[in-house]
Design an enzyme around this catalytic site. Sequence first.
Site, PDB file in Angstrom:
ATOM      1  N   PRO A 129     128.889  -9.185 -65.408  1.00 42.11           N
ATOM      2  CA  PRO A 129     129.465  -8.040 -66.131  1.00 42.11           C
ATOM      3  C   PRO A 129     128.881  -6.680 -65.762  1.00 42.11           C
ATOM      4  CG  PRO A 129     127.889  -9.154 -67.516  1.00 42.11           C
ATOM      5  CD  PRO A 129     127.966  -9.958 -66.240  1.00 42.11           C
ATOM      6  N   CYS A 130     129.079  -6.276 -64.515  1.00 43.11           N
ATOM      7  CA  CYS A 130     128.556  -4.983 -64.078  1.00 43.11           C
ATOM      8  C   CYS A 130     129.220  -3.823 -64.815  1.00 43.11           C
ATOM      9  CB  CYS A 130     128.665  -4.829 -62.574  1.00 43.11           C
ATOM     10  SG  CYS A 130     130.330  -5.039 -61.934  1.00 43.11           S
ATOM     11  N   HIS A 131     130.346  -4.084 -65.479  1.00 45.66           N
ATOM     12  CA  HIS A 131     130.986  -3.026 -66.271  1.00 45.66           C
ATOM     13  C   HIS A 131     130.111  -2.605 -67.456  1.00 45.66           C
ATOM     14  CE1 HIS A 131     132.316  -6.845 -68.107  1.00 45.66           C
ATOM     15  NE2 HIS A 131     132.293  -6.184 -69.252  1.00 45.66           N
TER      16      HIS A 131
END
Length: 171
Positions: A129-131
């Site tokens: 989940p780099c967001h």
Amino acid sequence: MNKSKEYISNYHSPLGSLQIKSDGENITGIDFLDTNNQAPVVEDENEPSVISECKTQLTEYFNRERKEFTVKIKPEGSAFEKRVWTKVSAVPFGQVDSYSSIAKLVGNVNSSRAVGNANRRNRIPVIIPCHRIISMDGKLTGYAGGLWRKKWLLEFEKTQRQQWIFNPTDI
């Protein structure tokens, strides 16, 4: 050199079409089709079970039934990138952290920019989940799938964290 077969399958999501890639045992990539200008893929009737499981887990996530992914993944990158992605994966659903905080966690307080570059090279977005990683001042910065997708994912998770129950008006 004997390269193993790569399996590719499409998945329709609220963020647009995704292309899921696998080595047959692990998920190795998820691409947003419109950002990579990739042609649609003909579905393979014999797609590996890991792709089917990935699709199921993505559907559960988008249907507000899943907060964490357990599908097997195999991210390709440098040792530093893999350390970053491990720390990024530990950021809980509905929460955010900063590039500088992740830099500290991987052992180099001056590597915020390198953390950003590692996130940019994340080939398995949503699952890794780099967001959830934003700037120290709370601003949304780069996202390989487009800032609108980053904002959508953060709002989606924030809303679901606050109200993780079935709401008939969502239909």
